[in-house]
Design a protein around this motif. Structure first.
Motif, PDB file in Angstrom:
ATOM      1  N   TYR A   1     -66.742  57.676 -89.564  1.00 16.44           N
ATOM      2  CA  TYR A   1     -67.428  57.644 -90.676  1.00 16.44           C
ATOM      3  C   TYR A   1     -67.309  59.206 -91.034  1.00 16.44           C
ATOM      4  O   TYR A   1     -67.281  60.081 -90.244  1.00 16.44           O
ATOM      5  N   SER A   2     -67.379  59.557 -92.438  1.00 14.06           N
ATOM      6  CA  SER A   2     -67.259  60.542 -93.172  1.00 14.06           C
ATOM      7  C   SER A   2     -68.084  61.677 -92.541  1.00 14.06           C
ATOM      8  O   SER A   2     -68.298  62.659 -92.175  1.00 14.06           O
TER       9      SER A   2
ATOM     10  N   GLU B   1     -68.328  54.512 -96.663  1.00 13.16           N
ATOM     11  CA  GLU B   1     -68.832  55.497 -95.462  1.00 13.16           C
ATOM     12  C   GLU B   1     -67.885  56.017 -94.618  1.00 13.16           C
ATOM     13  O   GLU B   1     -67.857  56.868 -94.046  1.00 13.16           O
ATOM     14  N   PHE B   2     -66.520  55.545 -94.816  1.00 12.65           N
ATOM     15  CA  PHE B   2     -65.497  55.726 -94.032  1.00 12.65           C
ATOM     16  C   PHE B   2     -64.681  56.808 -94.631  1.00 12.65           C
ATOM     17  O   PHE B   2     -63.551  57.447 -93.998  1.00 12.65           O
ATOM     18  N   PHE B   3     -64.713  57.091 -95.945  1.00 12.94           N
ATOM     19  CA  PHE B   3     -63.997  58.160 -96.520  1.00 12.94           C
ATOM     20  C   PHE B   3     -64.530  59.385 -97.244  1.00 12.94           C
ATOM     21  O   PHE B   3     -65.665  59.028 -97.617  1.00 12.94           O
ATOM     22  N   ASP B   4     -64.008  60.145 -97.174  1.00  5.99           N
ATOM     23  CA  ASP B   4     -64.527  61.698 -97.681  1.00  5.99           C
ATOM     24  C   ASP B   4     -64.572  61.394 -99.542  1.00  5.99           C
ATOM     25  O   ASP B   4     -65.339  61.845-100.050  1.00  5.99           O
ATOM     26  N   LEU B   5     -63.614  61.129 -99.909  1.00 10.84           N
ATOM     27  CA  LEU B   5     -63.254  60.909-101.257  1.00 10.84           C
ATOM     28  C   LEU B   5     -62.167  59.800-101.550  1.00 10.84           C
ATOM     29  O   LEU B   5     -61.458  59.340-100.680  1.00 10.84           O
TER      30      LEU B   5
ATOM     31  N   LEU C   1     -71.900  46.550 -96.726  1.00  8.49           N
ATOM     32  CA  LEU C   1     -70.787  46.019 -96.046  1.00  8.49           C
ATOM     33  C   LEU C   1     -70.170  46.901 -95.009  1.00  8.49           C
ATOM     34  O   LEU C   1     -69.102  46.304 -94.265  1.00  8.49           O
ATOM     35  N   CYS C   2     -70.357  48.150 -95.198  1.00  9.80           N
ATOM     36  CA  CYS C   2     -69.683  48.999 -94.201  1.00  9.80           C
ATOM     37  C   CYS C   2     -70.072  48.611 -92.891  1.00  9.80           C
ATOM     38  O   CYS C   2     -69.107  48.834 -92.076  1.00  9.80           O
TER      39      CYS C   2
ATOM     40  N   TYR D   1     -59.024  46.446 -94.835  1.00 10.40           N
ATOM     41  CA  TYR D   1     -60.189  47.372 -94.541  1.00 10.40           C
ATOM     42  C   TYR D   1     -60.113  47.570 -93.090  1.00 10.40           C
ATOM     43  O   TYR D   1     -60.298  48.605 -92.742  1.00 10.40           O
ATOM     44  N   THR D   2     -60.187  46.264 -92.234  1.00  6.87           N
ATOM     45  CA  THR D   2     -60.376  46.543 -90.553  1.00  6.87           C
ATOM     46  C   THR D   2     -59.160  47.328 -90.052  1.00  6.87           C
ATOM     47  O   THR D   2     -59.137  48.133 -89.398  1.00  6.87           O
ATOM     48  N   ASN D   3     -57.952  47.293 -90.804  1.00  2.58           N
ATOM     49  CA  ASN D   3     -56.755  47.800 -90.364  1.00  2.58           C
ATOM     50  C   ASN D   3     -56.825  49.454 -90.697  1.00  2.58           C
ATOM     51  O   ASN D   3     -56.628  50.397 -89.791  1.00  2.58           O
TER      52      ASN D   3
END
Ligand code: SF4
Length: 607
Positions: free
Chosen positions: A131-132, A157-161, A506-507, A116-118
């Motif tokens: 952030y989306s 929160e980092f992805f649009d879908l 956790l985001c 995830y961090t990568n």
């Protein structure tokens, strides 16, 4: 191909072949002749990403669309990242060398939680807002997929879908809709609303998550009526019709799996209760021997590889395994192409198959008893007996093997110290029985991580201290020098456990970790338990709430709005049978009505 301004960096990094692009088999298109440019990102090194069959299949499907060009990018190693930042050069795609921020779509496959961090760091290196909610109309659409998308909340929160399930058809539908919407001048938010109507699409921004006082989830609800309350996964019904990339990019530097990988079937008939793949990839679906033989011939011809492995969750369960191996051997031996059959089940291992496999490849033999006693093997529904383990080892040694590798886990539900010492006893009895010969046993023990959509999704993970105590107990019990013992780092499995069953809160931990330079958390040289403890403390996250807490069956789980087809009822039944030490027969013996054959309302055979 890499652009001139990046070339000076190549002399200063290890393995520059990771960054050049231009490999044999790449797909090139005229970027001015396509409507959409997409970059498929693998959030780990080039060598690992280039071995992932799923990415090859999806890029193959997407590049068949004439209006889209799909390229690749991998997480740069720390030496290259440092130089990119020092020289203010953005992360780029390997085919065109263009910066990722110029693309229309950036997609990530999430294979394990510690990547995830990568993924977020690659967005940062590309100059794309993390952030989306902060990305504008001109920023790329960011899509997530892969096994971790079955609980996408810790990175929602980092992805649009997210693409839930098998993406071959789904990602093409999403790309077509995105193209259409952009042609109509529609806003990204309008596109996302429409996309949520496509089965298999999860748009986090269209769902509200609320929590109870005690920190558990109170509700996960769509904001609008037309948005599905539960997102059902996508599958490919007939695998014989599934697209297969015979030709693909050939790595300049050695990849982890540098060979042709032939996907033989999806799903698993076994139902081991700790295994997420065995549940989420249901229903079981096979490819026919004819289709496999043709794919194999085309792949070897197109790549020139001299090695091919038959990929699946448990190859010896393929219902035509003898016919397939005979068919492939009928031409691979002559062409000096090696055939390997990883993931052999210890109870489905028989002399004929062994001889065939041994005749072409002296590959190591690995079995997975998983638990050291019959009681615990029944609890986890491994359905393997000590006799079968000894019989398979005998066959291996009698056929010239000098070492067998046995996989186990510690920290399993209901586990006692007797189960731990049972591992030493089992390895000892193998040496005892065959010790007269020059044989060895490797005992490799991982730490159990409870995963969503398994019968053990409600279980508490052992604490790091308890996992370490058990690792030392086993060490003290293994006395023969003919037994090699290795085990996983408990702190790494703990972190995996936190994210595997985490929720959207956790985001902020992922973001804080990236800000502090956490990368490559699955690599020992980069992993830091201390850093992560401090990160969780800083953002107010109680790790043990996620990893070491048993959930009640009635609790709303952070992934309850996602469906993999296997029903919660079935998982609860299996969880209770585990507690009673009862086993469940494999699907071929008897259907246990897990629900996977009902996917999409269409009844399917899956045995
Ligand atoms: S529906 Fe039955 S046969 Fe199919 S995967 Fe589930 S338990 Fe197995």
């Amino acid at each position: 191909m890499i652009k001139d301004e990046y070339l000076p960096l190549l002399k200063k990094v290890e393995r520059p072949g990771r960054y050049t692009g231009g490999e044999f088999g790449c797909t090139y298109k005229d970027k001015n002749a396509v409507d959409l440019r997409m970059c498929f990102c693998f959030p780990d090194t080039y060598e690992i990403g280039m071995s992932n069959l799923g990415v090859k299949i999806l890029m193959h499907c997407l590049n068949k669309l004439d209006f889209l060009w799909c390229e690749r990018a991998y997480a740069p190693w720390d030496d290259m990242e440092k130089l990119l930042r020092e020289n203010k050069l953005p992360l780029y795609a390997l085919e065109s060398g263009d910066p990722l921020c110029e693309f229309d779509i950036v997609a990530f496959t999430l294979q394990y939680e510690l990547s995830y961090t990568n993924a977020v760091n690659m967005l940062d290196l590309a100059g794309i807002p993390w952030y989306s909610a902060e990305r504008g109309e001109d920023d790329p659409l960011v899509i997530g997929g892969g096994p971790c998308a079955y609980n996408p909340e810790p990175v929602a929160e980092f992805f649009d879908l997210f693409s839930i399930g098998e993406g071959e058809e789904h990602l093409c539908e999403i790309a077509s809709l995105y193209r259409e919407c952009r042609k109509k001048g529609m806003k990204k938010a309008e596109f996302l609303r429409l996309a949520s109507h496509i089965k298999g699409t999860y748009v986090p921004s269209l769902y509200d998550v609320e929590y109870n006082e005690d920190g558990t989830v109170r509700s996960i609800a769509p904001k609008y009526e037309d948005v599905p309350a539960v997102v059902e996964k996508r599958i490919i019904g007939d695998l014989d019709k599934a697209p297969f990339p015979a030709a693909f990019e050939m790595p300049y530097i050695e990849a982890v799996h540098d060979r042709v990988t032939l996907e033989v079937f999806r799903g698993c008939i076994r139902g081991c209760r700790f295994c997420q793949a065995g549940m989420v990839y249901r229903p079981y679906r096979e490819k026919s021997v004819d289709v496999l033989d043709e794919c194999a011939r085309q792949s070897i011809a197109a790549t020139g590889y001299d090695e091919m492995s038959l990929a699946s969750l448990s190859i010896s369960d393929y219902s035509h395994i003898d016919e397939l191996v005979d068919r492939l051997l009928s031409w691979t031996e002559e062409k000096k192409v090696g055939l390997s059959l990883p993931s052999m089940r210890i109870d489905a291992f028989y002399a004929e198959l062994m001889k065939k496999v041994m005749s072409v490849r002296k590959s190591g033999l690995t079995f997975a008893p998983e638990a050291g006693t019959q009681r615990l093997r029944d609890v986890i529904n491994k359905n393997v007996t000590e006799e079968e383990i000894l019989r398979s080892c005998r066959m291996a040694f009698e056929n010239g093997r000098q070492n067998v590798k046995l996989y186990f886990m510690n920290g399993l539900p209901t586990e006692t110290d007797e189960d731990i010492t049972g591992i030493a006893k089992l390895a000892g009895s193998i040496i005892g029985e065959f010790g007269g010969r020059a044989v060895g046993v490797t005992v490799s023990v991982s730490c159990f991580v409870p995963k969503p959509f398994t019968p053990f999704q409600w279980e508490a993970q052992d604490t790091v201290e308890e996992l370490k105590r058990k690792q030392q107990l086993l060490r003290s019990e293994i006395r023969s020098r003919k037994i090699t013992y290795n085990y996983h780092t408990a702190e790494v499995s703990h972190l995996e456990g936190v994210f595997a069953r985490g929720d959207r809160r956790l985001c902020k931990a992922v973001a804080e970790a990236v800000r502090r330079g956490q990368r490559f958390d699955s690599w020992d040289e980069f992993f830091s338990a201390e850093n992560w403890h401090d990160i969780f403390a800083t953002v107010g996250i109680d790790e043990s709430f996620y990893a070491n807490r048993r959930r009640e069956y009635g609790e709303i789980l952070p992934w309850d709005h996602i469906s993999c087809g296997v029903s919660k009822r079935f998982l609860i039944n299996e969880s209770e049978k585990a507690r009673r030490g009862e086993t469940t027969p494999d699907c071929r013996t008897k259907c246990s009505a897990c629900g996977a054959n009902q996917l999409g309302g269409e009844r399917r055979c899956c045995r």
